[in-house]
Enzyme design. Structure first.
Site, PDB file in Angstrom:
ATOM      1  N   ARG A 153      39.776  31.884  33.270  1.00 35.29           N
ATOM      2  CA  ARG A 153      39.187  31.488  34.552  1.00 35.29           C
ATOM      3  C   ARG A 153      38.666  30.061  34.601  1.00 35.29           C
ATOM      4  NH1 ARG A 153      38.056  36.975  33.838  1.00 35.29           N
ATOM      5  NH2 ARG A 153      39.193  38.203  35.369  1.00 35.29           N
ATOM      6  N   GLY A 204      36.658  42.858  27.351  1.00 37.45           N
ATOM      7  CA  GLY A 204      36.949  43.993  26.489  1.00 37.45           C
ATOM      8  C   GLY A 204      36.180  45.249  26.827  1.00 37.45           C
ATOM      9  N   TRP A 238      35.220  40.067  41.264  1.00 40.11           N
ATOM     10  CA  TRP A 238      34.708  38.911  40.549  1.00 40.11           C
ATOM     11  C   TRP A 238      34.858  37.581  41.272  1.00 40.11           C
ATOM     12  CZ3 TRP A 238      38.279  35.119  39.632  1.00 40.11           C
ATOM     13  CH2 TRP A 238      39.625  35.495  39.702  1.00 40.11           C
ATOM     14  N   GLU A 251      43.941  32.375  37.348  1.00 44.51           N
ATOM     15  CA  GLU A 251      42.655  32.724  37.948  1.00 44.51           C
ATOM     16  C   GLU A 251      41.645  31.591  37.767  1.00 44.51           C
ATOM     17  OE1 GLU A 251      41.298  36.512  36.505  1.00 44.51           O
ATOM     18  OE2 GLU A 251      42.805  37.614  37.652  1.00 44.51           O
ATOM     19  N   ASP A 262      33.786  52.463  36.817  1.00 44.99           N
ATOM     20  CA  ASP A 262      34.266  51.122  36.455  1.00 44.99           C
ATOM     21  C   ASP A 262      33.749  50.053  37.419  1.00 44.99           C
ATOM     22  OD1 ASP A 262      35.587  49.119  35.102  1.00 44.99           O
ATOM     23  OD2 ASP A 262      37.559  49.565  35.930  1.00 44.99           O
TER      24      ASP A 262
END
Length: 563
Positions: free
Chosen positions: A123, A183, A382, A73, A294
């Site tokens: 990333r 997390g 993202w 990523e 979420d």
């Protein structure tokens, strides 16, 4: 040897190209120095060699396999001709013109950690001076020597035994390197922290979930007093004129059950504007109060200086996971505009004058389930987005029209385990669609929509837009594409037959423009692919030339390893 990479005894790296019987020094004339290319987070380039007229001639220049890596990523960073790429606990320095390896840092993966870092997510890196900074999988910030890859310092950001893990590409501001951790789905307490680039000493820390008695703590009511989420797992952006850092925050915990955390749950699902030198909160804006789906706000925060309703204004733009597009004044956090960008959205009727969602009353069925659009993956996520000042359009990939059935459950937090508080699953019999979309930031109108191939899995590839009117993106079928920024017409395609999980970037090396993107490449691991535009002669070579024979003995002793 058509290209040489030479590390001299005084710790300089020279990138060389053979011309006849001599070598000349080459480098990059336009770097990509940060995760987004610019501290403002906008993946827009002013480079002009690759245009609508010649984009069809793009071809692969080089590829670099990363052995034994199955997930990528990362966005490459290019500084002074050297490209830096990463995976979990690994970093490489490459010649940005040939892909030749200069150095490789690697340490064993950490056993027993929780979260996405355990899967290999990382990333990217940050670069400042003679340092390369990256997060390890167990939430340590490390600094590497930019010339050799040797470890310079290491600082533990948080205890991985409490489910903290590291996936973020750091952000450098002055003498500070700044990051958060992952997390949030495992019940950590989120934060953003800044460390001195020379020593690794922590300078400040901002907690995204306040302690009792602190401002914002009144927005948490109920039995859940710990493990509240708000992780900060994506890279923030920075305005040097205002000296403000803008950081996106993640979902509250537990993800799908909000019964024991009544209230808005600040500062989750928000953007927080922090003073760069102190970490003091200047303002915040919450996109999704009391999130139970979420919907992290970890989508890129794009800073744009442009006209807004006829007046110059400093804007912050975001297409949010909750399905709405937002325009904020980044000087003070004022909500200026918001509009739904999904066709299928049922959790809210719209946004009020302050940008707060006007909720629909979604009832549970007899099985305790709720049907919600968008699903837990959100309307976007993202991966990178871009605002093009020439077109006035905001581009984002992976607009995902997908709903889920949500259920909640009671759960006790445990180390090494997720803390979801329920589940989200696809709706039986329903299909989903994905597309690349262009939004007019003044009206929220979707100017064009480019549908993508739907398959069993969804890509996570972002975009970059150019001053020449192109948008590059990774398509869900596995092709890397370029589209006309004005109308979405596809102008070029490069099939890879692999699912994209990273976002593209661009740079100018030896007077040629490259587009680069990282991608998984079958059993060979991961390849960073450089695509070079047509050669443009710049006249006489501005660099010194050296007899090739003078380097032969030095190369045997000092040159970087060949791949």
């Amino acid at each position: 040897m058509s290209d040489l990479q030479l590390i001299t005894d005084d710790s300089h790296v020279f990138l060389l190209r053979k011309t006849g019987d001599r070598y000349r020094v080459v480098t990059s004339q336009k770097d990509w120095p940060t995760y987004h290319g610019d501290p403002g987070g906008n993946r827009y380039t002013t480079l002009t060699q690759i245009t609508k007229a010649n984009v069809s001639k793009l071809a692969t220049r080089w590829m670099f396999p990363m052995p034994n890596v199955t997930l990528v990523e990362t966005t490459p960073v290019v500084v002074e001709g050297i490209m830096y790429i990463s995976s979990a606990n690994e970093a490489y320095a490459l010649d940005a013109g040939s892909g030749r390896q200069i150095w490789h840092f690697r340490r064993p993966r950490t056993a027993g950690i929780a979260g996405n870092a355990a899967l290999g997510f990382n990333r990217g890196v940050a670069v400042s001076g003679n340092r390369v900074f990256m997060l390890t999988d167990n939430a340590h910030m490390i600094a590497l020597d930019r010339t050799t890859g040797a470890l310079v310092w290491e600082t533990e950001m948080a205890d991985s035994r409490l489910n903290y893990n590291g996936t973020c590409a750091p952000l450098v501001v002055g003498n500070l390197v700044i990051s958060g951790t992952a997390g949030g789905d495992e019940g950590v307490r989120g934060f953003v922290a800044a460390f001195n680039t020379d020593t690794g000493k922590e300078v400040w820390r901002f907690w995204t979930v306040p302690n009792a008695g602190e401002p914002g703590s009144e927005t948490w009511q109920g039995k859940l007093t710990e493990h509240r989420g708000g992780a900060s797992w994506m890279t923030g952006t920075y305005d040097p004129q205002l000296d403000l850092i803008y950081w996106p925050t993640g979902n509250p915990g537990s993800d799908y059950n909000g019964d024991d955390r009544l209230g808005d749950n600040l500062y989750t699902d928000s953007v927080v504007a922090l003073e760069a030198k102190t970490g003091k909160l200047r303002w915040h804006f919450q996109f999704t109060p009391h999130d139970i789906h979420d919907w992290d706000a970890q989508e890129p925060l794009v800073l744009a200086d442009t006209n807004w309703q006829g007046q110059p204004r400093k804007l912050l733009l975001q297409a949010n996971r909750n399905g709405f597009f937002y325009v904020l004044d980044r000087t003070n956090g004022q909500f200026l505009f918001g509009k739904q960008f999904l066709k299928n959205l049922n959790w809210a009727k719209g946004l009020d004058a302050k940008g707060r969602p006007i909720l629909n009353d979604i009832k549970e069925n007899a099985n305790g389930e709720t049907y919600v659009c968008p699903g837990f993956q959100g309307g976007t996520n993202w991966f990178s987005s871009s605002f093009n000042p020439g077109t006035g359009l905001f581009y984002f990939a992976e607009a995902l029209e997908r709903c889920n059935v949500f259920t909640k459950a009671s759960q006790t937090w445990q180390p090494g385990k997720s803390f979801m508080g329920g589940a989200a699953r696809p709706v039986p019999g329903e299909t989903f669609t994905k597309s690349l979309r262009a939004i007019n930031i003044q009206s929220g109108e979707i100017v064009w929509d480019l549908p993508q191939v739907s398959g069993p899995a969804t890509a996570s590839a972002g975009v970059i837009s150019t001053a020449t009117g192109l948008v590059f993106f990774g398509e869900n079928s596995g092709s890397f594409m370029a589209a006309d920024a004005a109308n979405g017409k596809v102008l070029w395609e490069f099939p890879t037959n692999q699912l994209w999980k990273a976002s593209p970037m661009t740079y100018l090396f030896d007077n040629k423009q490259y587009i680069a993107i990282a991608n998984r490449s079958g059993h060979h691991g991961i390849c960073v692919t450089g695509l070079v535009g047509p050669a443009i002669e710049k006249g006489a070579d501005p660099f010194s030339a050296y007899p090739s024979s003078a380097f032969h003995n030095l190369f045997r002793q000092h040159a970087c390893p060949r791949h």
